[in-house]
Design a protein around this motif. Structure first.
Motif, PDB file in Angstrom:
ATOM      1  N   LYS A   1      25.987  15.566  11.399  1.00 36.99           N
ATOM      2  CA  LYS A   1      26.159  14.912  10.101  1.00 36.99           C
ATOM      3  C   LYS A   1      24.813  14.902   9.399  1.00 36.99           C
ATOM      4  CE  LYS A   1      30.314  12.573  10.625  1.00 36.99           C
ATOM      5  NZ  LYS A   1      31.128  13.740  10.804  1.00 36.99           N
ATOM      6  N   VAL A   2      24.891  14.890   8.073  1.00 37.66           N
ATOM      7  CA  VAL A   2      23.657  14.740   7.307  1.00 37.66           C
ATOM      8  C   VAL A   2      23.434  13.245   7.088  1.00 37.66           C
ATOM      9  CG1 VAL A   2      22.484  15.226   5.138  1.00 37.66           C
ATOM     10  CG2 VAL A   2      23.921  16.979   6.200  1.00 37.66           C
ATOM     11  N   VAL A   3      22.303  12.766   7.567  1.00 33.94           N
ATOM     12  CA  VAL A   3      21.930  11.360   7.425  1.00 33.94           C
ATOM     13  C   VAL A   3      20.571  11.309   6.730  1.00 33.94           C
ATOM     14  CG1 VAL A   3      21.419   9.209   8.653  1.00 33.94           C
ATOM     15  CG2 VAL A   3      23.165  10.757   9.551  1.00 33.94           C
TER      16      VAL A   3
ATOM     17  N   LYS B   1      12.421  21.765   7.914  1.00 35.00           N
ATOM     18  CA  LYS B   1      13.029  22.869   7.168  1.00 35.00           C
ATOM     19  C   LYS B   1      14.407  22.524   6.608  1.00 35.00           C
ATOM     20  CE  LYS B   1      12.858  27.177   8.652  1.00 35.00           C
ATOM     21  NZ  LYS B   1      13.022  28.249   9.686  1.00 35.00           N
ATOM     22  N   CYS B   2      15.080  21.532   7.200  1.00 36.92           N
ATOM     23  CA  CYS B   2      16.445  21.181   6.785  1.00 36.92           C
ATOM     24  C   CYS B   2      16.460  20.726   5.335  1.00 36.92           C
ATOM     25  CB  CYS B   2      16.985  20.066   7.687  1.00 36.92           C
ATOM     26  SG  CYS B   2      18.599  19.446   7.173  1.00 36.92           S
ATOM     27  N   ILE B   3      17.388  21.312   4.536  1.00 38.35           N
ATOM     28  CA  ILE B   3      17.491  20.952   3.120  1.00 38.35           C
ATOM     29  C   ILE B   3      18.671  20.012   2.858  1.00 38.35           C
ATOM     30  CG2 ILE B   3      16.301  23.020   2.269  1.00 38.35           C
ATOM     31  CD1 ILE B   3      19.101  24.253   1.708  1.00 38.35           C
ATOM     32  N   GLY B   4      19.338  19.594   3.931  1.00 33.32           N
ATOM     33  CA  GLY B   4      20.412  18.610   3.786  1.00 33.32           C
ATOM     34  C   GLY B   4      21.638  19.118   3.062  1.00 33.32           C
ATOM     35  N   CYS B   5      21.911  20.425   3.146  1.00 31.81           N
ATOM     36  CA  CYS B   5      23.009  21.019   2.372  1.00 31.81           C
ATOM     37  C   CYS B   5      24.393  20.650   2.903  1.00 31.81           C
ATOM     38  CB  CYS B   5      22.855  22.531   2.334  1.00 31.81           C
ATOM     39  SG  CYS B   5      23.081  23.301   3.955  1.00 31.81           S
ATOM     40  N   GLY B   6      24.487  20.275   4.195  1.00 28.66           N
ATOM     41  CA  GLY B   6      25.773  19.867   4.763  1.00 28.66           C
ATOM     42  C   GLY B   6      26.631  21.017   5.275  1.00 28.66           C
ATOM     43  N   THR B   7      26.127  22.231   5.235  1.00 28.25           N
ATOM     44  CA  THR B   7      26.903  23.375   5.734  1.00 28.25           C
ATOM     45  C   THR B   7      27.235  23.197   7.210  1.00 28.25           C
ATOM     46  OG1 THR B   7      25.843  24.824   4.135  1.00 28.25           O
ATOM     47  CG2 THR B   7      26.907  25.900   6.000  1.00 28.25           C
ATOM     48  N   CYS B   8      26.280  22.726   7.984  1.00 27.55           N
ATOM     49  CA  CYS B   8      26.506  22.514   9.423  1.00 27.55           C
ATOM     50  C   CYS B   8      27.609  21.470   9.625  1.00 27.55           C
ATOM     51  CB  CYS B   8      25.217  22.094  10.113  1.00 27.55           C
ATOM     52  SG  CYS B   8      24.406  20.664   9.373  1.00 27.55           S
ATOM     53  N   GLU B   9      27.537  20.413   8.854  1.00 28.96           N
ATOM     54  CA  GLU B   9      28.522  19.328   8.962  1.00 28.96           C
ATOM     55  C   GLU B   9      29.931  19.857   8.673  1.00 28.96           C
ATOM     56  OE1 GLU B   9      27.330  15.692   7.004  1.00 28.96           O
ATOM     57  OE2 GLU B   9      29.409  15.193   6.602  1.00 28.96           O
TER      58      GLU B   9
ATOM     59  N   GLU C   1      25.591  29.203  10.827  1.00 18.85           N
ATOM     60  CA  GLU C   1      25.944  28.980   9.420  1.00 18.85           C
ATOM     61  C   GLU C   1      24.808  28.412   8.586  1.00 18.85           C
ATOM     62  OE1 GLU C   1      28.907  29.910   8.055  1.00 18.85           O
ATOM     63  OE2 GLU C   1      29.267  30.784  10.016  1.00 18.85           O
ATOM     64  N   CYS C   2      23.825  27.801   9.194  1.00 14.99           N
ATOM     65  CA  CYS C   2      22.753  27.158   8.428  1.00 14.99           C
ATOM     66  C   CYS C   2      22.050  28.182   7.529  1.00 14.99           C
ATOM     67  CB  CYS C   2      21.741  26.526   9.376  1.00 14.99           C
ATOM     68  SG  CYS C   2      20.305  25.877   8.494  1.00 14.99           S
ATOM     69  N   PRO C   3      22.015  27.943   6.215  1.00 16.49           N
ATOM     70  CA  PRO C   3      21.451  28.941   5.298  1.00 16.49           C
ATOM     71  C   PRO C   3      19.940  29.111   5.423  1.00 16.49           C
ATOM     72  CG  PRO C   3      22.034  26.956   4.096  1.00 16.49           C
ATOM     73  CD  PRO C   3      22.557  26.780   5.495  1.00 16.49           C
ATOM     74  N   VAL C   4      19.256  28.110   5.947  1.00 17.05           N
ATOM     75  CA  VAL C   4      17.796  28.255   6.073  1.00 17.05           C
ATOM     76  C   VAL C   4      17.366  28.430   7.541  1.00 17.05           C
ATOM     77  CG1 VAL C   4      17.314  27.003   3.937  1.00 17.05           C
ATOM     78  CG2 VAL C   4      17.393  25.747   6.095  1.00 17.05           C
ATOM     79  N   LYS C   5      18.376  28.596   8.415  1.00 16.26           N
ATOM     80  CA  LYS C   5      18.115  28.861   9.839  1.00 16.26           C
ATOM     81  C   LYS C   5      17.154  27.839  10.463  1.00 16.26           C
ATOM     82  CE  LYS C   5      20.849  32.321   9.882  1.00 16.26           C
ATOM     83  NZ  LYS C   5      22.197  31.918  10.191  1.00 16.26           N
ATOM     84  N   CYS C   6      17.460  26.578  10.224  1.00 15.27           N
ATOM     85  CA  CYS C   6      16.590  25.553  10.800  1.00 15.27           C
ATOM     86  C   CYS C   6      17.204  24.906  12.039  1.00 15.27           C
ATOM     87  CB  CYS C   6      16.213  24.508   9.764  1.00 15.27           C
ATOM     88  SG  CYS C   6      17.554  23.450   9.288  1.00 15.27           S
ATOM     89  N   ILE C   7      18.351  25.454  12.509  1.00 21.72           N
ATOM     90  CA  ILE C   7      18.922  24.969  13.772  1.00 21.72           C
ATOM     91  C   ILE C   7      18.731  26.067  14.807  1.00 21.72           C
ATOM     92  CG2 ILE C   7      20.956  24.129  14.989  1.00 21.72           C
ATOM     93  CD1 ILE C   7      22.128  23.258  12.343  1.00 21.72           C
ATOM     94  N   GLN C   8      18.082  25.684  15.884  1.00 23.97           N
ATOM     95  CA  GLN C   8      17.825  26.638  16.968  1.00 23.97           C
ATOM     96  C   GLN C   8      18.627  26.216  18.181  1.00 23.97           C
ATOM     97  OE1 GLN C   8      13.631  26.809  17.921  1.00 23.97           O
ATOM     98  NE2 GLN C   8      13.967  28.788  18.881  1.00 23.97           N
TER      99      GLN C   8
ATOM    100  N   LYS D   1      19.018  14.745   6.132  1.00 21.68           N
ATOM    101  CA  LYS D   1      18.680  15.638   7.247  1.00 21.68           C
ATOM    102  C   LYS D   1      19.831  15.674   8.252  1.00 21.68           C
ATOM    103  CE  LYS D   1      14.525  16.262   5.653  1.00 21.68           C
ATOM    104  NZ  LYS D   1      14.078  17.571   5.135  1.00 21.68           N
ATOM    105  N   ALA D   2      20.027  16.838   8.869  1.00 14.03           N
ATOM    106  CA  ALA D   2      21.096  16.982   9.854  1.00 14.03           C
ATOM    107  C   ALA D   2      20.734  16.269  11.153  1.00 14.03           C
ATOM    108  CB  ALA D   2      21.346  18.466  10.127  1.00 14.03           C
ATOM    109  N   VAL D   3      21.722  15.545  11.693  1.00 11.87           N
ATOM    110  CA  VAL D   3      21.543  14.819  12.955  1.00 11.87           C
ATOM    111  C   VAL D   3      22.713  15.192  13.866  1.00 11.87           C
ATOM    112  CG1 VAL D   3      21.424  12.535  14.034  1.00 11.87           C
ATOM    113  CG2 VAL D   3      20.419  12.892  11.764  1.00 11.87           C
TER     114      VAL D   3
HETATM  115  S1  SF4 Z   1      20.682  21.921   9.332  1.00 11.54           S
HETATM  116 FE1  SF4 Z   1      20.926  23.658   7.937  1.00 11.54          FE
HETATM  117  S2  SF4 Z   1      23.113  23.664   7.399  1.00 11.54           S
HETATM  118 FE2  SF4 Z   1      22.609  21.637   8.243  1.00 11.54          FE
HETATM  119  S3  SF4 Z   1      22.120  20.354   6.495  1.00 11.54           S
HETATM  120 FE3  SF4 Z   1      20.185  21.188   7.285  1.00 11.54          FE
HETATM  121  S4  SF4 Z   1      19.873  23.052   6.064  1.00 11.54           S
HETATM  122 FE4  SF4 Z   1      22.010  22.504   5.822  1.00 11.54          FE
END
Ligand code: SF4
Ligand code: SF4
Length: 79
Positions: free
Chosen positions: A44-46, A27-35, A66-73, A49-51
């Motif tokens: 970090k986005v690697v 589901k992660c779109i790699g937007c970097g909001t989490c970072e 903060e994740c806009p697509v709520k893919c971090i649980q 994808k967030a790692v």
């Molecule tokens: S985990 Fe969420 S906030 Fe972080 S890069 Fe992926 S989509 Fe964006």
């Protein structure tokens, strides 16, 4: 971890956690909001994808919030 740039701080904060963030990479779109929102530079986005670096993540849950697509649980550290 491959291609992972370690945070510059030396104090590992991973042992503080009672919960840990788990990324759903599909589901992660790699937007970097989490970072950008992590106070510990522990995610970090690697390769798009967030790692999470669990040596430094203290489990505050900000990234999950903060994740806009709520893919971090946030999951219990010990299940
Ligand atoms: S985990 Fe969420 S906030 Fe972080 S890069 Fe992926 S989509 Fe964006
Ligand atoms: S739970 Fe907190 S410390 Fe851990 S990666 Fe997310 S924002 Fe950073």
């Amino acid at each position: 971890m491959q291609n992972y740039v370690k945070p510059k701080c030396t104090n590992k904060t991973g042992s503080w956690r009672s919960q840990k963030p788990v990324v759903n990479k599909e589901k992660c779109i790699g937007c970097g909001t989490c970072e950008r929102s992590c106070p510990d530079m522990a995610v970090k986005v690697v390769d798009g994808k967030a790692v999470v670096d669990y040596d430094y993540c203290k489990g505050c849950g900000i990234c999950a919030n903060e994740c806009p697509v709520k893919c971090i649980q946030m999951k219990p550290e010990k299940e």
